[in-house]
Design a protein around this motif. Structure first.
Motif: not given
Lengths: 493, 493
Positions: B104, B108, B352-355, B100-102
């Motif tokens: 934020f 990042a 954090g957040r999803r792509f 995953p590529n969080p």
């Protein structure tokens, strides 16, 4: 796209992921792109007519991949790991593929709630959490959240709600949320979001940045005197900056004396290591089990589950539902009304939710407890290798005792009588060089005024050789930093 | 699982999804399982030793699938649709697969932020939102959130923060958040979460459950007199219960007179229909563009993007970052410090957040604006068919004018002089029968005391035949309900 087109495109996506992992080690860790590079490359609006999927995938390779940070790279030591696994990717694919199933209540898709309730108990059991935190207890329970920030927000809302029910005459502006100066930004953000006073209790380098009981006790006395009402402490097991572990074992008498103070333990990163019995004392598991009202760890960090998968447990589920239950007609259902099922919409901030339990279930079954432990131990071992290199080095110094797979160090070459400001300037210059490298990724931090570098090991594919290579990069950039420093000094004199 | 094992398991997962969609129409829509069925079937703890992935997948088929509600089923008319597409599933697979590529912050994983900023502009453009809402404006902008509840929570935090900056002496307990009695539960929940007073303004059946300007004006006057400070109105374009659209066109003078009142437009379900020019007037697009401080629609509902993908736009991004910016050292970066990039962590509640931008991009490119419009129009057309059947029926009556692809009706057989209580009892009995059916799914609702049934069309695979079949089920269950009612009456007399 029809079903057969999807089959071909799906196989292609799977193949791409395979290629990606085969070539991962040979890739740069960090991208080199400039702000605005995608905007410059794309049209300013969506196409009027649909494009061939093949073309979209081509653009994905051409435009997106070069701008990604490779968080799974064996030489990614920045932030915290987000250890992703094939099993978790497949779990999410199954969940998406025949979903989505936004299991906000039981009847919206029973399997989602059912599995989450069970798998959260499995995870609690694996980490050694007390049975009162299990869903099977019927009193406490566990729920999946998006991130540790969400988990602590939810816990804070529950804590505030409980406090207000117990103390209905205390005005909101007299409430205080306790964190420490080393608490993750989630503490400050909870204060911002909820409009609450936050008091960040001081921690010292002598205490390795951990909160002491005496500090907490003094703060409570001061606030009582000032007419303020601390209603919650967010304590951390494994801070982001340095892996500090707040001294929960010193809090027993305090929590006995102030039972209205809610203890939330943010073990976002370190918590999963409690799967290994040998790390439970370090993580103060016994104290968590004795004192915590809620505890969170992120399986999407160091727990092999692809983001997002933040596990939150509470001692009393009633505190969540009392704080968050809203049941409009369109969400009412037979089983929910009867209280025979969990309606997870009352356990988090939003309504809709992904079916995240599936990927956690896939991982726990595929790895088993022993496989999970093996991975945790392996990353700690890699980190130990790194730590021993730093310790042997003449150039670097550990700033705090390493914690599990996290170590914090700075460039501190011998025979230089630098003051703190000079050391900080030197390390900022050092970090600027490091962050321009594409073959490793580290993050800097500031520990009570000391600028230093973090090394968080966690990628499943990190091997001894990667640690050695990363260390060589550090040495190389340290030399260059010192050379540049000396040249600058010469010019100035 | 090694890479080749993943390839095989990945192909198998893709094949399974293909099988699923081939057989979808012949499946039951709703599951028939009992609370606790998974707990009874699974061991109480994770296995010690990892299990073969094949076994996990077998259990998935055996245990999980039978307990799922099939939200993509052509005869699923409950809640709101969560229209999922192969393109979106693939987008999420690509994002997970090499992530995953969080994202934020920008650095990042630059591509995540870059693409989100662009694709949110594409979506804004497609829906006709004013240029001030575009990221390209540098002033307003768009961001992906998890759900409409999150979007409105974020907007509420920003609104409260702006109000407090403008009115630093107003205490928190004097603030009021306005919703209507028909606002989604997100309004009440925002109040609970943030500890804010919520005033649900009354709407009437005569106004088709839409908020009128006069009601808003009166409330503002009353609250001013009472020393209260309304700081925000959550207006709805397309309420959950009946698709009501608050009368934004009557709010112009009010917002001119009370500029501190933040207007958030929750168009979670209906908003995506603005992709079609012919629905823009209905959705009051001009008024949104004139008056809204923030607007949200969910592409994961009626917008072909697999959950989660809630799009939130704000007129001034500064209101978000002023409310939510926390920048600890470990999140600082060159570009962020310089303000040349968006750091999305300051645009939402967590870190954090999803792509998620990737799946939205995949969908917008693959469908194109015209393909997206075609889908929206097709679902409205199917709903029109349903509405004409209800209108022609002697048994059913529409309770409000249908809105787009949502209609609300109840069983109201002729030649019965029922009072409201009897009609409600009859319709509860009718809905109890309906919800026991496995071949259709509807949801009930309560419109100012009138119990009725909702029919929300949205699955991409819903055809005329499905509408006809669903209507037959309604007729069949209506007859049975009436028979049972008559038998009961006979017994009682």
């Amino acid at each position: 796209m029809d079903i057969e087109q999807f089959r071909r495109a799906g196989y292609q996506a799977i193949d791409h992921i395979c290629d990606y992992y085969y070539s991962l080690r040979s890739k740069a860790v960090a991208p080199q792109v400039e702000p605005g590079y995608i905007r410059r490359a794309l049209p300013s609006a969506a196409p009027q007519t649909g494009e061939a999927f093949e073309k979209v995938v081509q653009d994905y390779h051409k435009l997106i991949v070069p701008g990604l940070m490779h968080w799974q790279h064996p030489r990614f030591f920045a932030y915290f790991p987000t250890a992703s696994t094939f099993e978790a990717i497949l779990g999410d694919l199954y969940a998406n593929g025949i979903g989505p199933n936004p299991g906000f209540n039981w009847s919206a898709s029973p399997a989602c709630t059912e599995l989450e309730a069970v798998v959260m108990d499995w995870a609690a059991e694996m980490l050694g959490l007390d049975a009162t935190f299990h869903n099977a207890s019927g009193i406490g329970g566990g729920v999946l959240q998006t991130s540790a920030s969400d988990s602590s927000l939810v816990a804070t809302v529950a804590a505030r709600s409980r406090f207000i029910r117990q103390h209905p005459n205390v005005p909101a502006e007299k409430l205080v949320l306790y964190t420490t100066t080393q608490t993750h930004s989630l503490g400050k953000k909870a204060g911002l979001v909820l409009g609450l006073n936050v008091r960040a209790l001081a921690v010292t380098s002598e205490d390795n940045y951990a909160l002491r009981g005496a500090t907490l006790k003094r703060a409570l006395e001061e606030d009582a005197e000032a007419g303020m009402h601390p209603f919650m402490l967010i304590a951390t097991v494994g801070t982001t900056s340095s892996g500090a572990i707040d001294r929960l074992e010193e809090f027993g008498d305090i929590f006995a004396a102030v039972p209205s103070l809610w203890l939330h333990v943010d073990a976002a990163w370190a918590g999963v290591s409690m799967a290994c019995p040998e790390y439970r004392d370090l993580c103060l598991l016994d104290d968590i089990n004795k004192y915590a009202d809620s505890v969170c760890t992120n399986f999407h960090k160091w727990g092999l589950v692809t983001f997002d998968c933040s596990t939150l447990w509470v001692r009393e589920r009633k505190n969540l539902t009392d704080a968050l239950d809203i049941t409009p007609e369109f969400l009412r259902s037979k089983h929910g009304d009867a209280g025979t099922v969990i309606d997870y919409r009352n356990w988090h901030l939003g309504l809709g939710r992904r079916f995240r339990a599936l990927k956690l279930w896939f991982v726990l079954r595929s790895y088993g407890v022993r496989g999970f432990q093996r991975y945790i131990r392996q990353t700690v071992q890699r980190s130990d290798t790194f730590v021993s290199l730093i310790k042997q080095s003449a150039h670097f110094r550990l700033i705090t005792p390493p914690c599990l797979s996290l170590s914090v160090f700075r460039l501190e070459p011998p025979a230089r009588s630098f003051d703190q400001g000079q050391f900080n300037a030197l390390n900022r210059a050092f970090y600027a060089r490091l962050s321009a490298r594409q073959d490793v990724a580290f993050t800097q931090t500031d520990l009570n005024g000391t600028i230093c570098i973090r090394c968080a090991v966690g990628a499943e594919r990190t091997e001894e050789a990667d640690i050695l290579q990363a260390y060589e990069v550090l040495c190389e950039e340290a030399s260059k930093t010192l050379d540049a420093w000396d040249r600058m000094e010469k010019r100035e004199n």
